[in-house]
Design a protein around this motif. Sequence first.
Motif, PDB file in Angstrom:
ATOM      1  N   ALA A 194       0.847  -1.212   0.000  1.00  0.00           N
ATOM      2  CA  ALA A 194       0.000   0.000   0.000  1.00  0.00           C
ATOM      3  C   ALA A 194       0.873   1.250   0.000  1.00  0.00           C
ATOM      4  N   GLY A 195       2.119   1.136  -0.466  1.00  0.00           N
ATOM      5  CA  GLY A 195       3.054   2.248  -0.429  1.00  0.00           C
ATOM      6  C   GLY A 195       2.743   3.325  -1.458  1.00  0.00           C
ATOM      7  N   ALA A 196       3.361   4.504  -1.253  1.00  0.00           N
ATOM      8  CA  ALA A 196       3.109   5.653  -2.133  1.00  0.00           C
ATOM      9  C   ALA A 196       3.592   5.384  -3.549  1.00  0.00           C
ATOM     10  N   VAL A 197       4.798   4.858  -3.692  1.00  0.00           N
ATOM     11  CA  VAL A 197       5.330   4.610  -5.029  1.00  0.00           C
ATOM     12  C   VAL A 197       4.582   3.444  -5.673  1.00  0.00           C
ATOM     13  N   THR A 198       4.235   2.436  -4.890  1.00  0.00           N
ATOM     14  CA  THR A 198       3.483   1.304  -5.429  1.00  0.00           C
ATOM     15  C   THR A 198       2.135   1.762  -5.965  1.00  0.00           C
ATOM     16  N   GLY A 199       1.516   2.708  -5.241  1.00  0.00           N
ATOM     17  CA  GLY A 199       0.238   3.239  -5.705  1.00  0.00           C
ATOM     18  C   GLY A 199       0.363   3.945  -7.041  1.00  0.00           C
ATOM     19  N   LEU A 200       1.458   4.680  -7.240  1.00  0.00           N
ATOM     20  CA  LEU A 200       1.662   5.360  -8.525  1.00  0.00           C
ATOM     21  C   LEU A 200       1.856   4.349  -9.653  1.00  0.00           C
ATOM     22  N   LEU A 201       2.565   3.260  -9.364  1.00  0.00           N
ATOM     23  CA  LEU A 201       2.779   2.237 -10.383  1.00  0.00           C
ATOM     24  C   LEU A 201       1.450   1.627 -10.823  1.00  0.00           C
ATOM     25  N   LYS A 202       0.521   1.491  -9.879  1.00  0.00           N
ATOM     26  CA  LYS A 202      -0.774   0.901 -10.207  1.00  0.00           C
ATOM     27  C   LYS A 202      -1.612   1.805 -11.113  1.00  0.00           C
ATOM     28  N   THR A 203      -1.324   3.109 -11.123  1.00  0.00           N
ATOM     29  CA  THR A 203      -2.108   4.033 -11.963  1.00  0.00           C
ATOM     30  C   THR A 203      -1.731   3.963 -13.430  1.00  0.00           C
ATOM     31  N   LEU A 204      -0.598   3.331 -13.753  1.00  0.00           N
ATOM     32  CA  LEU A 204      -0.139   3.291 -15.144  1.00  0.00           C
ATOM     33  C   LEU A 204      -1.128   2.568 -16.043  1.00  0.00           C
ATOM     34  N   GLY A 205      -1.820   1.597 -15.493  1.00  0.00           N
ATOM     35  CA  GLY A 205      -2.748   0.828 -16.315  1.00  0.00           C
ATOM     36  C   GLY A 205      -3.930   1.638 -16.795  1.00  0.00           C
ATOM     37  N   ALA A 206      -4.308   2.675 -16.069  1.00  0.00           N
ATOM     38  CA  ALA A 206      -5.479   3.474 -16.442  1.00  0.00           C
ATOM     39  C   ALA A 206      -5.126   4.646 -17.353  1.00  0.00           C
TER      40      ALA A 206
ATOM     41  N   PRO B 202       8.339   6.394 -17.316  1.00  0.00           N
ATOM     42  CA  PRO B 202       9.755   6.500 -16.942  1.00  0.00           C
ATOM     43  C   PRO B 202       9.969   7.295 -15.653  1.00  0.00           C
ATOM     44  N   ARG B 203       9.118   8.312 -15.418  1.00  0.00           N
ATOM     45  CA  ARG B 203       9.282   9.133 -14.219  1.00  0.00           C
ATOM     46  C   ARG B 203       8.956   8.331 -12.949  1.00  0.00           C
ATOM     47  N   ILE B 204       7.867   7.564 -13.036  1.00  0.00           N
ATOM     48  CA  ILE B 204       7.472   6.777 -11.847  1.00  0.00           C
ATOM     49  C   ILE B 204       8.499   5.662 -11.568  1.00  0.00           C
ATOM     50  N   HIS B 205       8.913   4.984 -12.652  1.00  0.00           N
ATOM     51  CA  HIS B 205       9.918   3.930 -12.476  1.00  0.00           C
ATOM     52  C   HIS B 205      11.242   4.503 -11.985  1.00  0.00           C
ATOM     53  N   GLY B 206      11.572   5.710 -12.466  1.00  0.00           N
ATOM     54  CA  GLY B 206      12.796   6.347 -11.991  1.00  0.00           C
ATOM     55  C   GLY B 206      12.710   6.669 -10.506  1.00  0.00           C
ATOM     56  N   LEU B 207      11.504   7.081 -10.049  1.00  0.00           N
ATOM     57  CA  LEU B 207      11.295   7.364  -8.623  1.00  0.00           C
ATOM     58  C   LEU B 207      11.486   6.085  -7.797  1.00  0.00           C
ATOM     59  N   ARG B 208      10.902   5.000  -8.258  1.00  0.00           N
ATOM     60  CA  ARG B 208      11.045   3.731  -7.503  1.00  0.00           C
ATOM     61  C   ARG B 208      12.511   3.311  -7.394  1.00  0.00           C
ATOM     62  N   GLU B 209      13.248   3.448  -8.520  1.00  0.00           N
ATOM     63  CA  GLU B 209      14.659   3.051  -8.504  1.00  0.00           C
ATOM     64  C   GLU B 209      15.467   3.943  -7.577  1.00  0.00           C
ATOM     65  N   ALA B 210      15.174   5.249  -7.577  1.00  0.00           N
ATOM     66  CA  ALA B 210      15.912   6.184  -6.725  1.00  0.00           C
ATOM     67  C   ALA B 210      15.653   5.889  -5.250  1.00  0.00           C
ATOM     68  N   VAL B 211      14.391   5.616  -4.916  1.00  0.00           N
ATOM     69  CA  VAL B 211      14.046   5.300  -3.521  1.00  0.00           C
ATOM     70  C   VAL B 211      14.692   3.983  -3.090  1.00  0.00           C
ATOM     71  N   THR B 212      14.660   2.968  -3.971  1.00  0.00           N
ATOM     72  CA  THR B 212      15.257   1.657  -3.651  1.00  0.00           C
ATOM     73  C   THR B 212      16.755   1.795  -3.387  1.00  0.00           C
ATOM     74  N   ASN B 213      17.448   2.542  -4.265  1.00  0.00           N
ATOM     75  CA  ASN B 213      18.890   2.714  -4.092  1.00  0.00           C
ATOM     76  C   ASN B 213      19.210   3.501  -2.824  1.00  0.00           C
TER      77      ASN B 213
ATOM     78  N   GLU C 253       0.103   9.304 -22.157  1.00  0.00           N
ATOM     79  CA  GLU C 253       0.431   9.637 -20.774  1.00  0.00           C
ATOM     80  C   GLU C 253       1.422   8.625 -20.176  1.00  0.00           C
ATOM     81  N   ARG C 254       1.163   7.344 -20.513  1.00  0.00           N
ATOM     82  CA  ARG C 254       2.035   6.294 -19.968  1.00  0.00           C
ATOM     83  C   ARG C 254       3.462   6.455 -20.466  1.00  0.00           C
ATOM     84  N   GLN C 255       3.610   6.918 -21.707  1.00  0.00           N
ATOM     85  CA  GLN C 255       4.943   7.094 -22.274  1.00  0.00           C
ATOM     86  C   GLN C 255       5.706   8.194 -21.557  1.00  0.00           C
ATOM     87  N   ILE C 256       4.953   9.186 -21.032  1.00  0.00           N
ATOM     88  CA  ILE C 256       5.606  10.295 -20.331  1.00  0.00           C
ATOM     89  C   ILE C 256       5.804   9.969 -18.852  1.00  0.00           C
ATOM     90  N   GLN C 257       4.728   9.502 -18.209  1.00  0.00           N
ATOM     91  CA  GLN C 257       4.772   9.292 -16.765  1.00  0.00           C
ATOM     92  C   GLN C 257       5.462   7.989 -16.351  1.00  0.00           C
TER      93      GLN C 257
END
Length: 360
Positions: A36-48, A59-70, A53-57
């Motif tokens: 139920a995390g914040a970044v996980t919630g953003l990843l779930k919005t990609l399907g809608a 990479p940004r959302i995935h980049g956020l997840r990678e930055a937080v993980t690192n 929009e998906r082409q723009i958002q």
Amino acid sequence: MSTDLDQLRTDLLGAIDAATGLDAIEALRVHALGKAGAVTGLLKTLGAMSPEERQIQGPRIHGLREAVTNALAERKDVLERKALDARLASETLDMTLPVDLQPPGTVHPVSQVMDELAEIFADLGFAVATGPEIEDDWHNFTALNIPESHPARAMHDTFYFPEDGSGERKMLLRTHTSPVQIRTMVTQKPPIRIIAPGRTYRSDSDATHTPMFHQVEGLVIDKGITLGHLKWTLETFLKAFFERDDIELRLRPSYFPFTEPSAEVDVGYTIQNGKRVIGGSGGWMEVLGSGMVHPKVIAACGLDPDEWQGFAFGCGIDRLAMLKYGMDDLRAFFDGDIRWLRHYGFSALDVPTLSGGVGA
């Protein structure tokens, strides 16, 4: 959306950098990347989103997840190093203190098993009897129904002493502890219940035989003794020695000059992790020789075989130790290797008791 992502990135990375403990890092991981995390919630919005929009958002959302993980991994590594440094700084060793060494010696497994046998049979009413290791021919053979011409003498590779021409009985290193049984029957009045542990000698040497080995024999002389008493005694002994209730015995007809009838005693075993473990009935392994004392042996000791009966049994103490404590080569028992003794030896305080367990 773009502003929200940038703000979330700033907030999460700032919180991670400010975390002061591993518990805080774990809480931030769950907050950002949990189900139920914040970044996980953003990843779930990609399907809608629409493809544009998906082409723009995306990479940004995935980049956020990678930055937080690192960031989480790096901060966790820093905190773990700090915790280890603090622990090492607190766990100092005063080299000026004397070393508390354990006593260098250990109790040999053979000595330990002898103590275990004495403890078990003492509870069954048996006494421990001893006799000389240099025996005469009469006690070692003749009194045991093995006269000069008896073929059973070929069963023993005997160490004889040179004859001195005096005409006295031949002297030898005893080939079994059975002479102790003869000496006991000659000097004591029945009823008799003894075990006779000790060193014995035969000219033989390989992985399972040595020129000197240890043997224990048991003897009961009384009125009305039967094979049933023998089987119960051996079953009770083996259950106590191996400390298992699932011991199963099999008696096979055999031949010994000093018993009639005679029986080899097999104990059941199972295979566990590729090794034989005593207990159950997956297979059978010979451990003992036994039988009813031959009337001629009773008569040779000055007793009336019509009045007195008895049973006897014998086995190798070294073999019992190998089976119980997992040793593979009998020769190592006598090599005097201190490393072997440290591994298989026992503390002087490991005194076998029936209440605490003979192998405790």
